[in-house]
Write a protein that holds these residues in place. Structure first.
Motif, PDB file in Angstrom:
ATOM      1  N   LEU A  72       0.833  -1.334  -0.004  1.00 30.30           N
ATOM      2  CA  LEU A  72       0.082   0.285   0.122  1.00 30.30           C
ATOM      3  C   LEU A  72       1.003   1.193   0.050  1.00 30.30           C
ATOM      4  O   LEU A  72       2.148   1.297   0.419  1.00 30.30           O
ATOM      5  N   LYS A  73       0.202   2.283  -0.752  1.00 29.05           N
ATOM      6  CA  LYS A  73       1.169   3.369  -0.525  1.00 29.05           C
ATOM      7  C   LYS A  73       1.202   4.091   0.786  1.00 29.05           C
ATOM      8  O   LYS A  73       0.232   4.473   1.413  1.00 29.05           O
ATOM      9  N   GLY A  74       2.323   4.774   1.026  1.00 32.32           N
ATOM     10  CA  GLY A  74       2.501   5.194   2.301  1.00 32.32           C
ATOM     11  C   GLY A  74       2.171   6.725   2.557  1.00 32.32           C
ATOM     12  O   GLY A  74       1.999   7.296   1.640  1.00 32.32           O
ATOM     13  N   GLU A  75       2.056   7.296   3.745  1.00 33.97           N
ATOM     14  CA  GLU A  75       1.824   8.607   3.745  1.00 33.97           C
ATOM     15  C   GLU A  75       2.868   9.542   3.425  1.00 33.97           C
ATOM     16  O   GLU A  75       4.177   9.081   3.529  1.00 33.97           O
ATOM     17  N   LYS A  76       2.600  10.835   3.086  1.00 34.06           N
ATOM     18  CA  LYS A  76       3.464  11.698   2.536  1.00 34.06           C
ATOM     19  C   LYS A  76       4.341  12.054   3.883  1.00 34.06           C
ATOM     20  O   LYS A  76       3.937  12.382   4.749  1.00 34.06           O
ATOM     21  N   GLY A  77       5.895  11.922   3.528  1.00 35.74           N
ATOM     22  CA  GLY A  77       6.607  12.309   4.729  1.00 35.74           C
ATOM     23  C   GLY A  77       6.744  13.777   4.841  1.00 35.74           C
ATOM     24  O   GLY A  77       6.443  14.771   3.933  1.00 35.74           O
ATOM     25  N   GLU A  78       7.491  14.356   5.738  1.00 35.51           N
ATOM     26  CA  GLU A  78       7.759  15.767   6.161  1.00 35.51           C
ATOM     27  C   GLU A  78       9.054  16.109   5.409  1.00 35.51           C
ATOM     28  O   GLU A  78       9.976  15.313   5.399  1.00 35.51           O
ATOM     29  N   CYS A  79       9.135  17.291   4.659  1.00 36.91           N
ATOM     30  CA  CYS A  79      10.368  17.784   4.140  1.00 36.91           C
ATOM     31  C   CYS A  79      11.328  18.531   5.085  1.00 36.91           C
ATOM     32  O   CYS A  79      10.673  19.485   5.674  1.00 36.91           O
ATOM     33  N   ILE A  80      12.399  17.940   5.185  1.00 35.27           N
ATOM     34  CA  ILE A  80      13.306  18.598   6.186  1.00 35.27           C
ATOM     35  C   ILE A  80      14.657  19.015   5.483  1.00 35.27           C
ATOM     36  O   ILE A  80      15.403  18.168   4.609  1.00 35.27           O
TER      37      ILE A  80
END
Length: 229
Positions: A72-80
């Motif tokens: 399944l497609k994962g959640e969008k991560g935070e851009c650091i």
């Protein structure tokens, strides 16, 4: 009759050996009462356990399995984003005058040009010099800093005032005192680049001006320093 007796004797002679053999067979194969429990032979004591054998050779590699399905497609991560800044380097300047002796009551007293390296930094400014105010009636003068012609708004103006009350004949209302004083403060919001830092003299709100003097018979200086926030 004689022939009949001879035949009977012959049959008896042939039958006796067979009877003895059958009796011997039955006697040699007598059934042991514990044969049903221990089998056909008696069980002896257990032997010493044997050692483990040597590891066997690797088997033939198996055939590749069926490829798995996509997960399944994962959640969008935070851009650091990592910001690597250069270490802070001191940036300051001093302008000094010997016996400035500037007697104007309104206008620019002195200025000092400074190169500001960053827009997110602050400027610490200091004016040190002799200040004097003289008048017969109540008066007030104001010394203040400007940055490229405008007073500081981050957060407030940088200023210093001298107020002189109405004198009396006993105390001599025209008293003339010069004192080394300072005007100092921190200003934020000044953009990077060339900055004209100046000290001015003017009037106070709702008060008449008097006879002002700046830098009489002593050294005056402006010190400018850029500071990180």
């Amino acid at each position: 009759m004689f022939a009949l007796v001879a035949r009977l004797l012959l049959l008896v002679c042939l039958a006796l050996p067979l009877y003895g053999v059958e009796k011997v067979r039955n006697r040699g194969y007598r059934k042991d009462p514990d044969a049903d429990k221990l089998g056909s032979c008696l069980q002896g004591p257990a032997g010493t356990p044997g050692r483990d054998g040597n590891p066997g050779a690797n088997g033939i590699p198996g055939t590749p399995g069926i490829p798995g399905r996509d997960g399944l497609k994962g959640e969008k991560g935070e851009c650091i984003s990592e910001i690597f800044e250069e270490p802070w380097r001191p940036n300051y300047k001093q302008c000094a005058w010997n016996s400035l002796n500037y007697g104007i009551d309104l206008g620019k007293v002195a200025d000092c040009t400074f190169t500001k390296l960053r827009s997110d930094s602050s400027l610490r400014v200091l004016f040190s010099g002799s200040l004097r105010l003289k008048c017969k009636n109540a008066c007030c003068q104001r010394w203040y800093f400007t940055f490229n012609g405008a007073e500081c708004t981050g957060p407030l103006p940088i200023e210093s005032i001298i107020y002189l009350d109405q004198g009396s004949p006993e105390l001599n209302s025209t008293i003339n005192i010069h004192r080394t004083s300072s005007v100092e403060g921190l200003c934020e919001g000044v953009k990077a680049g060339l900055v004209d830092v100046a000290v001015w003299v003017g009037t106070c709100a709702d008060y008449p001006r008097g006879d002002a003097s700046t830098g009489w018979n002593s050294v005056s200086r402006i010190i400018i320093e850029e500071l990180p926030k």
